[in-house]
Design a protein around this motif. Structure first.
Motif, mmCIF file in Angstrom:
data_model
loop_
_atom_site.group_PDB
_atom_site.id
_atom_site.type_symbol
_atom_site.label_atom_id
_atom_site.label_comp_id
_atom_site.label_asym_id
_atom_site.label_seq_id
_atom_site.Cartn_x
_atom_site.Cartn_y
_atom_site.Cartn_z
ATOM 1 N N LYS A 273 -0.156 29.687 40.362
ATOM 2 C CA LYS A 273 -0.048 29.186 41.730
ATOM 3 C C LYS A 273 1.400 29.036 42.169
ATOM 4 N N THR A 274 2.241 28.619 41.249
ATOM 5 C CA THR A 274 3.635 28.359 41.586
ATOM 6 C C THR A 274 4.317 29.607 42.114
ATOM 7 N N ASN A 275 4.039 30.752 41.460
ATOM 8 C CA ASN A 275 4.701 32.006 41.832
ATOM 9 C C ASN A 275 3.780 32.974 42.572
ATOM 10 N N ASP A 276 2.567 32.529 42.864
ATOM 11 C CA ASP A 276 1.592 33.320 43.613
ATOM 12 C C ASP A 276 1.406 34.706 42.998
ATOM 13 N N ASP B 222 -10.145 27.093 11.179
ATOM 14 C CA ASP B 222 -9.577 26.664 12.460
ATOM 15 C C ASP B 222 -8.249 27.375 12.689
ATOM 16 N N GLN B 223 -8.081 27.970 13.856
ATOM 17 C CA GLN B 223 -6.796 28.570 14.206
ATOM 18 C C GLN B 223 -6.702 28.627 15.726
ATOM 19 N N SER B 224 -5.482 28.629 16.228
ATOM 20 C CA SER B 224 -5.285 28.683 17.670
ATOM 21 C C SER B 224 -3.974 29.366 18.011
ATOM 22 N N TYR B 225 -3.893 29.865 19.227
ATOM 23 C CA TYR B 225 -2.653 30.390 19.781
ATOM 24 C C TYR B 225 -2.509 29.866 21.197
ATOM 25 N N MET B 226 -1.314 29.987 21.755
ATOM 26 C CA MET B 226 -1.066 29.432 23.087
ATOM 27 C C MET B 226 -0.419 30.462 23.992
ATOM 28 N N ILE B 227 -0.939 30.552 25.202
ATOM 29 C CA ILE B 227 -0.352 31.361 26.261
ATOM 30 C C ILE B 227 0.407 30.437 27.193
ATOM 31 N N SER B 228 1.694 30.696 27.381
ATOM 32 C CA SER B 228 2.530 29.885 28.265
ATOM 33 C C SER B 228 2.962 30.746 29.451
ATOM 34 N N VAL B 229 2.714 30.269 30.642
ATOM 35 C CA VAL B 229 3.151 30.940 31.858
ATOM 36 C C VAL B 229 4.449 30.283 32.305
ATOM 37 N N LYS B 230 5.487 31.067 32.393
ATOM 38 C CA LYS B 230 6.827 30.519 32.659
ATOM 39 C C LYS B 230 7.112 30.398 34.152
#
Length: 297
Positions: free
Chosen positions: A32-35, A289-297
């Motif tokens: 949303k921040t960067n549309d 159990d395992q996880s990964y993370m997606i970060s939107v900059k």
């Protein structure tokens, strides 16, 4: 609150995320921040998926079959979970959890009774994807599991993919393998070098001419895609993952960043699944159990 629906939305003032019951697949990340849409739209002209889960096998077995206790089981590329209907078991304002359980049909391709939980959790500009595998069989279970999210490249108007860069976590170079075009399995006796400058490299138009780049030995714990000015706009963090894939379809306006717990076979592999490198092993009633993370900059 209705939780048993086809698409589930998680939203805050910065991102909107959608997850489908089919495959428990992440189907939208809207910034949303960067549309802008960050996640690929699954246009079948290039590739009909957004971010499938790869389970119980990442990639392909050699000649599409594996040996378990001396018996041969046939399984297609990336396993069956991505094409099955999950049940939404829990939904909050910030998370959605899905469940897939073994069926008579899955037992034909992989002889274990299991539960697979996938949870998507949104926190500000970060989306954590968590996997939980429960072994309900009376024998030790062997599997691989991986992620396959595709991100839009380019994301800015009047730019082209070759202006963008892949970013990594501090290396000067990375080594990778390629796939055998006949079998879709890794060519094990030849490695290539991806040279980096300031922890990044350009997305060359011929980078994926030979399919995916396959990185082993836990080389990648963070990978991202940067705008033409060098600013990353999406990153994946994946500590503890031994394997990683990077891929795009020919001429497609996306790039996949794929953290894997295990990967496809080496070409010619004919031993028991239990002997495969980086195989995940679960004793009866144990939980993975395992996880990964997606970060939107």
């Amino acid at each position: 609150m209705e939780v048993f629906c086809m698409i589930h939305t998680l939203e805050n003032d910065q991102l909107r995320v959608k997850i489908a019951d089919h495959g428990a697949e992440l189907s939208e990340i809207y910034d949303k921040t960067n549309d802008r849409q960050v996640l690929w739209n699954a246009d079948p002209a290039y590739w009909k998926r957004h971010a499938p889960v790869l389970f119980p096998n990442v990639g392909r077995y050699y000649e599409d079959h594996c040996l378990i206790n001396g018996r041969s089981y046939t399984s297609g590329q990336h396993g069956f979970a991505r094409d099955m209907e999950f049940i939404c078991t829990d939904k909050t304002d910030t998370s959605v959890t899905h469940l897939l359980e073994s069926t008579e049909e899955t037992l034909k391709h992989w002889p274990y009774i299991f539960q697979l939980y996938i949870t998507h959790t949104l926190n500000e500009r970060n989306l954590t994807v968590s996997w939980k595998v429960v072994n309900k069989s009376q024998e030790t279970m062997y599997f691989t599991i991986g992620a396959h999210p595709a991100f839009n490249v380019p994301v800015l108007p009047d730019t082209v993919q070759s202006q963008y860069r892949l970013t990594f976590n501090g290396e000067k170079e990375l080594s990778y393998c390629l796939l055998n075009p006949e079998y879709g399995t890794v060519i094990p006796d030849k490695t290539y070098t991806l040279h980096l400058e300031n922890n990044s490299c350009p997305i060359d138009e011929h980078m994926f001419d030979h399919d995916a780049l396959v990185f082993d030995n836990g080389q990648i714990t963070r990978a991202g895609i940067a705008l033409p000015d060098g600013t990353p706009y999406v990153e994946i963090s994946c500590d503890g993952f031994p394997n990683f894939g990077i891929w795009a379809a020919a001429g497609a306006p996306f790039v996949c960043l794929e953290p894997w717990m295990g990967r496809c076979d080496n070409t010619g592999y004919d031993k028991e699944l239990s002997q495969k490198p980086n195989i995940n092993e679960l004793k009866p009633d144990e939980i993975f159990d395992q996880s990964y993370m997606i970060s939107v900059k």
